[in-house]
Design a protein around this motif. Structure first.
Motif, PDB file in Angstrom:
ATOM      1  N   THR A   1       0.834  -1.194   0.000  1.00  0.00           N
ATOM      2  CA  THR A   1       0.000   0.000   0.000  1.00  0.00           C
ATOM      3  C   THR A   1       0.868   1.242   0.000  1.00  0.00           C
ATOM      4  O   THR A   1       1.988   1.216   0.489  1.00  0.00           O
ATOM      5  N   GLU A   2       0.350   2.319  -0.551  1.00  0.00           N
ATOM      6  CA  GLU A   2       1.062   3.587  -0.537  1.00  0.00           C
ATOM      7  C   GLU A   2       0.564   4.488   0.585  1.00  0.00           C
ATOM      8  O   GLU A   2       1.068   5.586   0.784  1.00  0.00           O
ATOM      9  N   ASP A   3      -0.440   4.028   1.320  1.00  0.00           N
ATOM     10  CA  ASP A   3      -0.979   4.827   2.415  1.00  0.00           C
ATOM     11  C   ASP A   3       0.049   4.959   3.528  1.00  0.00           C
ATOM     12  O   ASP A   3       0.915   4.103   3.713  1.00  0.00           O
ATOM     13  N   ASP A   4      -0.076   6.023   4.285  1.00  0.00           N
ATOM     14  CA  ASP A   4       0.750   6.189   5.474  1.00  0.00           C
ATOM     15  C   ASP A   4       0.097   5.357   6.580  1.00  0.00           C
ATOM     16  O   ASP A   4      -0.712   5.859   7.371  1.00  0.00           O
ATOM     17  N   VAL A   5       0.465   4.092   6.649  1.00  0.00           N
ATOM     18  CA  VAL A   5      -0.242   3.177   7.541  1.00  0.00           C
ATOM     19  C   VAL A   5       0.018   3.477   9.013  1.00  0.00           C
ATOM     20  O   VAL A   5      -0.851   3.223   9.855  1.00  0.00           O
ATOM     21  N   ILE A   6       1.181   3.982   9.337  1.00  0.00           N
ATOM     22  CA  ILE A   6       1.450   4.305  10.738  1.00  0.00           C
ATOM     23  C   ILE A   6       0.538   5.438  11.201  1.00  0.00           C
ATOM     24  O   ILE A   6      -0.042   5.390  12.293  1.00  0.00           O
ATOM     25  N   LYS A   7       0.404   6.439  10.370  1.00  0.00           N
ATOM     26  CA  LYS A   7      -0.497   7.552  10.689  1.00  0.00           C
ATOM     27  C   LYS A   7      -1.931   7.041  10.836  1.00  0.00           C
ATOM     28  O   LYS A   7      -2.662   7.456  11.749  1.00  0.00           O
TER      29      LYS A   7
END
Length: 222
Positions: A112-118
């Protein structure tokens, strides 16, 4: 309104026994369904089939209009990862990982390109767990672990959450809190299917069904 998910005449046989006998069910966007029934009635089996974790013996499954039965298992797995989040009867957290790391576990299995930590931190804050990011599961209460598992299930914004007894073993106050979280995520656009013995939780759903003798029937109240 088009169905987000649909079962048509689904049957499941195991060891010569009929577990599910002609189940048909439709789920729409922002829709909460509760499924009740006695222990051993096949509720968890039904939930597993809905989540494409088990194959039905016969019948059809549609996810957002796609006929699942015509797909290879690898394609079904991709569809499962795209549309479904799971909240299991036990939280199934990894004891060696922190709260934040447990929520991020699905990120190890998907690109994924999402900022998963955020995203993970946002969800934990939403569920009042932002002050527990570095805690280990053994340092949490049962209710807190359930909230972590719900945040994990929502990490990739699934269209459908499948929850198996999410308020099991919780006192009434904590059970009500968890019920409120499910109503919150419905308002965010997620649909929910809950298998439960908790009639208070079931009656918060848009529709309540009872599974008995392998068949599903809608009821007015759980």
């Amino acid at each position: 309104m088009a169905e987000l998910f649909e079962l048509r005449d689904v049957k499941k046989n195991y060891a010569g026994n009929t577990i599910l006998n002609g189940i048909s069910l439709s789920l729409f966007k922002k829709h909460i369904i509760a499924i009740t029934g006695d222990s051993g009635a096949g509720k968890t089996t039904l939930l597993s089939i809905m989540g494409l974790l088990q194959q039905p013996s016969s019948g059809q499954i549609f996810v957002n209009g796609t006929a699942v039965n015509k797909l290879q298992l690898s394609e079904q797995a991709r569809l499962r990862g795209k549309y479904f989040g799971f909240v299991f009867q036990r939280a199934r957290l990894i004891g060696s990982l922190s709260v934040l790391e447990n929520v991020l576990v699905p990120a190890h299995f998907a690109k994924t390109e999402d900022d998963v930590i955020k995203r993970a931190k946002f969800l934990l804050e939403k569920f009042d767990m932002s002050n527990r990011l570095n805690y280990k599961p053994q340092e949490l209460s049962v209710g807190q672990m359930r909230r972590v598992s719900l945040a994990r299930a929502l990490l990739f914004r699934p269209s459908i959450i499948l929850a198996d007894e999410p308020t099991n073993d919780l006192d009434p106050s904590l059970a009500e809190t968890v019920a409120e979280y499910f109503l919150q995520i419905r308002n965010d656009g997620t649909s929910v299917v809950i298998v439960t013995h908790d009639y208070v939780l079931a009656n918060r759903a848009d529709q309540v069904f009872r599974l008995e003798h392998g068949q599903l029937s809608q009821v007015t109240h759980a």
